[in-house]
Write a protein that holds these residues in place. Structure first.
Motif, short mmCIF file in Angstrom:
data_model
loop_
_atom_site.label_atom_id
_atom_site.label_comp_id
_atom_site.label_asym_id
_atom_site.label_seq_id
_atom_site.Cartn_x
_atom_site.Cartn_y
_atom_site.Cartn_z
N ASN A 108 57.84 45.73 45.88
CA ASN A 108 57.21 46.78 45.11
C ASN A 108 56.01 46.25 44.33
OD1 ASN A 108 59.01 48.75 45.94
ND2 ASN A 108 60.51 48.18 44.38
N ALA A 109 56.12 45.04 43.83
CA ALA A 109 55.00 44.42 43.13
C ALA A 109 53.81 44.26 44.07
CB ALA A 109 55.41 43.07 42.56
N ASP A 110 54.06 43.89 45.31
CA ASP A 110 52.97 43.76 46.28
C ASP A 110 52.31 45.10 46.55
OD1 ASP A 110 53.38 41.06 46.50
OD2 ASP A 110 54.66 41.21 48.28
N LEU A 111 53.16 46.15 46.67
CA LEU A 111 52.60 47.48 46.90
C LEU A 111 51.76 47.94 45.72
CD1 LEU A 111 55.69 49.28 48.48
CD2 LEU A 111 53.60 48.58 49.65
N LEU A 112 52.25 47.71 44.53
CA LEU A 112 51.50 48.07 43.34
C LEU A 112 50.20 47.29 43.25
CD1 LEU A 112 54.33 48.37 40.68
CD2 LEU A 112 52.70 50.15 41.28
N LEU A 113 50.25 46.00 43.57
CA LEU A 113 49.06 45.16 43.50
C LEU A 113 47.99 45.66 44.47
CD1 LEU A 113 47.58 42.71 42.43
CD2 LEU A 113 48.81 41.29 44.09
N LYS A 114 48.42 46.03 45.69
CA LYS A 114 47.47 46.56 46.66
C LYS A 114 46.85 47.86 46.18
CE LYS A 114 49.61 44.46 50.75
NZ LYS A 114 50.33 44.73 52.03
N GLU A 115 47.68 48.71 45.57
CA GLU A 115 47.18 50.00 45.06
C GLU A 115 46.19 49.79 43.92
OE1 GLU A 115 47.03 54.22 45.05
OE2 GLU A 115 47.83 52.76 46.47
N VAL A 116 46.53 48.88 43.02
CA VAL A 116 45.62 48.60 41.89
C VAL A 116 44.30 48.05 42.39
CG1 VAL A 116 45.27 47.12 39.87
CG2 VAL A 116 47.47 48.25 40.22
N ARG A 117 44.36 47.11 43.34
CA ARG A 117 43.12 46.53 43.87
C ARG A 117 42.28 47.56 44.60
NH1 ARG A 117 45.62 40.86 46.28
NH2 ARG A 117 45.51 39.66 44.34
N CYS A 118 42.94 48.45 45.35
CA CYS A 118 42.21 49.48 46.07
C CYS A 118 41.47 50.40 45.10
CB CYS A 118 43.17 50.28 46.94
SG CYS A 118 42.39 51.61 47.87
N ASN A 119 42.16 50.84 44.05
CA ASN A 119 41.54 51.71 43.06
C ASN A 119 40.49 50.97 42.25
OD1 ASN A 119 42.95 54.56 42.77
ND2 ASN A 119 44.49 53.09 43.42
N GLN A 120 40.72 49.68 42.03
CA GLN A 120 39.73 48.89 41.31
C GLN A 120 38.44 48.75 42.11
OE1 GLN A 120 40.24 44.58 40.94
NE2 GLN A 120 40.07 44.83 38.73
N ARG A 121 38.57 48.50 43.41
CA ARG A 121 37.37 48.40 44.26
C ARG A 121 36.60 49.71 44.28
NH1 ARG A 121 40.86 45.24 47.58
NH2 ARG A 121 41.41 47.11 48.79
N SER A 122 37.33 50.83 44.36
CA SER A 122 36.67 52.14 44.35
C SER A 122 35.93 52.37 43.04
CB SER A 122 37.71 53.23 44.58
OG SER A 122 37.12 54.51 44.50
N PHE A 123 36.58 52.01 41.94
CA PHE A 123 35.97 52.18 40.62
C PHE A 123 34.73 51.31 40.47
CE2 PHE A 123 35.73 50.91 36.09
CZ PHE A 123 35.56 52.16 35.52
N LEU A 124 34.83 50.04 40.87
CA LEU A 124 33.69 49.13 40.75
C LEU A 124 32.54 49.53 41.65
CD1 LEU A 124 35.46 45.64 40.51
CD2 LEU A 124 34.45 47.00 38.67
N THR A 125 32.85 50.08 42.83
CA THR A 125 31.79 50.54 43.72
C THR A 125 31.02 51.69 43.10
OG1 THR A 125 33.01 49.86 45.70
CG2 THR A 125 31.29 51.52 46.00
N THR A 126 31.75 52.63 42.49
CA THR A 126 31.10 53.76 41.82
C THR A 126 30.21 53.28 40.69
OG1 THR A 126 32.96 55.22 42.35
CG2 THR A 126 31.51 55.89 40.55
N ILE A 127 30.72 52.36 39.87
CA ILE A 127 29.94 51.83 38.75
C ILE A 127 28.72 51.05 39.25
CG2 ILE A 127 29.99 50.26 36.77
CD1 ILE A 127 31.53 52.89 36.41
N PHE A 128 28.90 50.29 40.35
CA PHE A 128 27.81 49.50 40.89
C PHE A 128 26.63 50.38 41.31
CE2 PHE A 128 25.66 47.85 44.69
CZ PHE A 128 25.12 46.69 44.18
N TRP A 129 26.92 51.43 42.08
CA TRP A 129 25.83 52.29 42.56
C TRP A 129 25.22 53.12 41.43
CZ3 TRP A 129 23.41 50.90 46.55
CH2 TRP A 129 24.08 50.29 47.62
#
Length: 205
Positions: free
Chosen positions: A22-43
């Motif tokens: 479950n920790a691995d699943l949560l980590l993947k979800e957090v990273r996925c949402n983090q990448r999406s957030f950082l991409t939005t902020i970057f552009w």
């Protein structure tokens, strides 16, 4: 960002090997949402910095060509805004998590990024709107003074100042709305998720 299903699964598990899954699943979800957030902020930053430097070039070359120091002042204000955003982004890159980060570390970094964006938008008046408003206001006042301050110039100046106030208020309102509707809910969700791991969050506020 929605972790509700994963969080329910996390709470439903007892001690044992399944928690690491479950920790691995949560980590993947957090990273996925983090990448999406950082991409939005970057552009967003690319657009803002690009426009700021384009306006810097425009007003500076116009001021030098027409020997108008007020245009150069406006260009300097635009440069200051663009430079602030660029330096801020470079400083924030140091906090970017690496692939080996734990779940807790990744959540903490994500929460730090959200908190920083909240700070930027809540203070947008001081580092973005005010420098531009001061430079443009000085430019308009000097231009009106040289024009003799006739009735038509005074009326135009008052209309311009009113428009500037309304535009600045609208931009400030948009940013505060983004904080309340997007960033603060994201912050609360990350804090709840971090609390589920048993880690303190007081030092991240």
């Amino acid at each position: 960002m929605n972790f509700e299903e994963l969080k329910k699964t996390w709470r439903a598990q007892g001690a044992g090997p399944q928690i690491s899954i479950n920790a691995d699943l949560l980590l993947k979800e957090v990273r996925c949402n983090q990448r999406s957030f950082l991409t939005t902020i970057f552009w967003r930053d690319v657009r803002e910095v690009g426009v700021a430097f384009l306006l810097t070039w425009y007003f500076t070359q116009r001021g030098l060509r027409n020997d108008a120091w007020t245009d150069c002042l406006v260009g300097l204000a635009c440069f200051g805004v663009g430079a602030f955003m660029l330096v801020d982004r470079l400083l924030q890159r140091r906090k970017k998590p690496v692939a080996s980060d734990s779940l807790v570390a990744c959540i903490e970094v994500s929460l730090g990024e959200v908190n920083h964006q909240i700070w930027l938008l809540k203070n947008v008046f001081w580092w973005y709107l005010l420098p531009l408003a001061i430079a443009l206001g000085i430019s308009v006042l000097v231009s009106s003074w040289h024009s003799g301050l006739h009735t038509s110039q005074v009326t135009g100046l008052c209309a311009y100042l009113l428009i500037c106030v309304l535009v600045n208020w609208f931009v400030h309102w948009l940013n505060q709305t983004a904080v309340k509707k997007t960033l603060e809910p994201r912050k609360l969700e990350l804090e709840r998720l971090l609390a589920e791991t048993g880690s303190p969050i007081s030092h991240l506020k």
